[in-house]
Design an enzyme around this catalytic site. Structure first.
Site, PDB file in Angstrom:
ATOM      1  N   THR A 150       0.765  -1.223   0.423  1.00 31.18           N
ATOM      2  CA  THR A 150      -0.231  -0.023   0.109  1.00 31.18           C
ATOM      3  C   THR A 150       0.811   1.383   0.022  1.00 31.18           C
ATOM      4  OG1 THR A 150      -0.029  -0.005   2.525  1.00 31.18           O
ATOM      5  CG2 THR A 150      -1.605  -1.199   0.694  1.00 31.18           C
ATOM      6  N   LYS A 176       4.354  -7.015   4.453  1.00 30.05           N
ATOM      7  CA  LYS A 176       3.810  -5.398   4.000  1.00 30.05           C
ATOM      8  C   LYS A 176       3.452  -4.269   5.105  1.00 30.05           C
ATOM      9  CE  LYS A 176       0.744  -3.527   3.172  1.00 30.05           C
ATOM     10  NZ  LYS A 176      -0.258  -2.601   4.233  1.00 30.05           N
ATOM     11  N   THR A 187       0.092  -2.303  11.508  1.00 35.34           N
ATOM     12  CA  THR A 187      -0.362  -2.884  10.300  1.00 35.34           C
ATOM     13  C   THR A 187      -0.001  -3.208   9.112  1.00 35.34           C
ATOM     14  OG1 THR A 187      -2.188  -1.635   9.385  1.00 35.34           O
ATOM     15  CG2 THR A 187       0.035  -0.487   9.478  1.00 35.34           C
ATOM     16  N   GLU A 273       6.642   4.936   7.491  1.00 35.61           N
ATOM     17  CA  GLU A 273       5.973   6.266   6.615  1.00 35.61           C
ATOM     18  C   GLU A 273       6.801   7.167   7.270  1.00 35.61           C
ATOM     19  OE1 GLU A 273       1.668   5.356   5.965  1.00 35.61           O
ATOM     20  OE2 GLU A 273       2.003   6.258   7.448  1.00 35.61           O
ATOM     21  N   ASN A 376       0.213  11.155   6.375  1.00 32.47           N
ATOM     22  CA  ASN A 376      -1.077  10.255   7.021  1.00 32.47           C
ATOM     23  C   ASN A 376      -1.808  11.204   6.541  1.00 32.47           C
ATOM     24  OD1 ASN A 376      -1.040   8.047   8.390  1.00 32.47           O
ATOM     25  ND2 ASN A 376       1.629   8.643   8.763  1.00 32.47           N
TER      26      ASN A 376
END
Length: 380
Positions: A150, A176, A187, A273, A376
């Site tokens: 993702t 992932k 997550t 991220e 985000n």
């Protein structure tokens, strides 16, 4: 133990593929499948969130039989908070794959990753499924690893070879995840395959232990997801004497499995991220491993510690404050020792020495950067 190529299709008996179904607006691959030539002994771990996505509810039911033939994954849509239709589509996905493979729907696990709260475009999965199955290959691990991504910037896969009773045993895996990562689980999605002959009881034990020291020992931002799951499938085709107890063969298998899981877990953190730093938090001298992990996790999840790392600021007071917030008896400023490696490096080690016992635990995390906020703030 030796590294090898192939990821999840490196072990004997496994095929995989990944295709573009049109679920992602980007047009990148977003539908993947792993298939075992024969019923594979299967163990799984799932998010501890009380809110679980529809596909996890289906998979948790199907995995109870202890054997599977396939795992279907879509990215770009979490199929969570989607009500009765989401559950119908998750179940329908297992029936769809089962029909194409000529197996039972309960032989198929399903999971999703992506945006929460939007209806799953199930018709796109239906349209893409035939090509997905037709393209199955022993070299399809790479396509699968890319299809499950993702916000990931890199695909994450590994495979290793060990020897058990004179037989070559292979363990392959891919995962992932890069944000909304918090232990129990993260997550993230993780898929591990092996051709080892091993009982379901021992497979479950191995996965549970390895998960605690890998996927449950990472955090990017302290946020738990609704879709997390890790599966471990064993085809048994390596021809080794079946592992049925905690003996030397189990130990050898477990050590290799833990290596695979920790490698994938670290890759998730490194791809966090907006991450610019990789942090290893080691807590020593705790009363037990659970306490050590709780303390390490508290440090790793502290926004003040993570932003200090981003700014190359070795502010040890923030680490001490994080530990103190737990209110643990017998820990104070006089008997806790905090040490850092240089904070201006890409990899930082934070070690906390306690006076409570001999247990230790390690948690892996990354820093908080401006880019994390941007990613985000715009994600929907």
């Amino acid at each position: 133990m030796k590294l090898t190529k192939g990821g999840i299709t490196a072990p004997k008996g496994f095929l995989a593929n990944g295709v573009t179904a049109g679920i992602k607006r980007s047009g990148k691959t977003d539908l993947g499948v792993i298939v075992s030539d024969q019923p594979a002994v299967t163990a799984g771990v799932f998010t501890k969130s009380s809110i679980k996505a529809a596909p996890l509810l289906v998979s948790m039911k199907h995995i109870k039989k202890g054997k599977t033939r396939a795992v279907l994954v879509n990215s770009g849509n979490a199929n969570c908070y989607t009500g009765p239709s989401g559950l119908k589509h998750a179940q329908g996905s297992t029936e769809l794959v089962a029909k194409l493979l000529g197996v039972s729907p309960t032989d198929v696990l399903v999971t999703s990753t992506g945006i929460i709260g939007k209806p799953l475009p199930y018709h796109k999965i239906v349209d893409a499924a035939p090509a997905l199955i037709k393209g199955l290959s022993t070299k399809g691990g790479d396509k699968f690893a890319r299809a499950i991504m993702t916000t990931d910037l890199i695909k994450k896969e590994i495979a290793v070879v060990i020897t058990v009773n004179g037989k070559k045993v292979t363990i392959g895996g891919c995962a992932k995840g890069s944000g909304m990562i918090e232990p129990n689980m993260a997550t993230m999605l993780g898929f591990i395959t092996t051709d080892a002959a091993i009982s379901l009881k021992m497979l479950k034990l191995a996965l549970k232990r390895a998960t605690e020291r890998s996927f449950n020992s990472i955090t990017v931002d302290g946020c738990m997801s609704t879709n997390d799951m890790v599966t471990l499938q064993a085809s048994g085709l390596a021809g080794n004497e079946k592992i049925e107890k905690e003996d030397s063969n189990f130990k050898k298998f477990y050590q290799a499995l833990e290596f695979v899981c920790i490698d994938l877990a670290k890759k998730i953190v490194r791809d966090g991220e907006g991450a610019t730093k990789f942090l290893t938090v080691l807590v020593k001298g705790a009363a037990d491993e659970a306490q050590a992990r709780k303390i390490a996790k508290t440090i790793a999840n502290s926004p003040l510690v993570k932003t200090a790392a981003f700014g190359s600021n070795p502010n040890w007071g923030r680490v001490g404050a994080a530990v103190g917030s737990l209110g643990i008896d017998k820990i104070n400023e006089h008997n806790m020792k905090i040490t850092f490696s240089p904070f201006d490096k890409k990899e930082i080690a934070i070690t906390v020495q306690l006076p409570l016992g001999r247990a230790s635990a390690t948690v892996y995390t990354c820093d908080f950067s401006y880019e994390y906020v941007r990613i985000n703030g715009e994600y929907n």
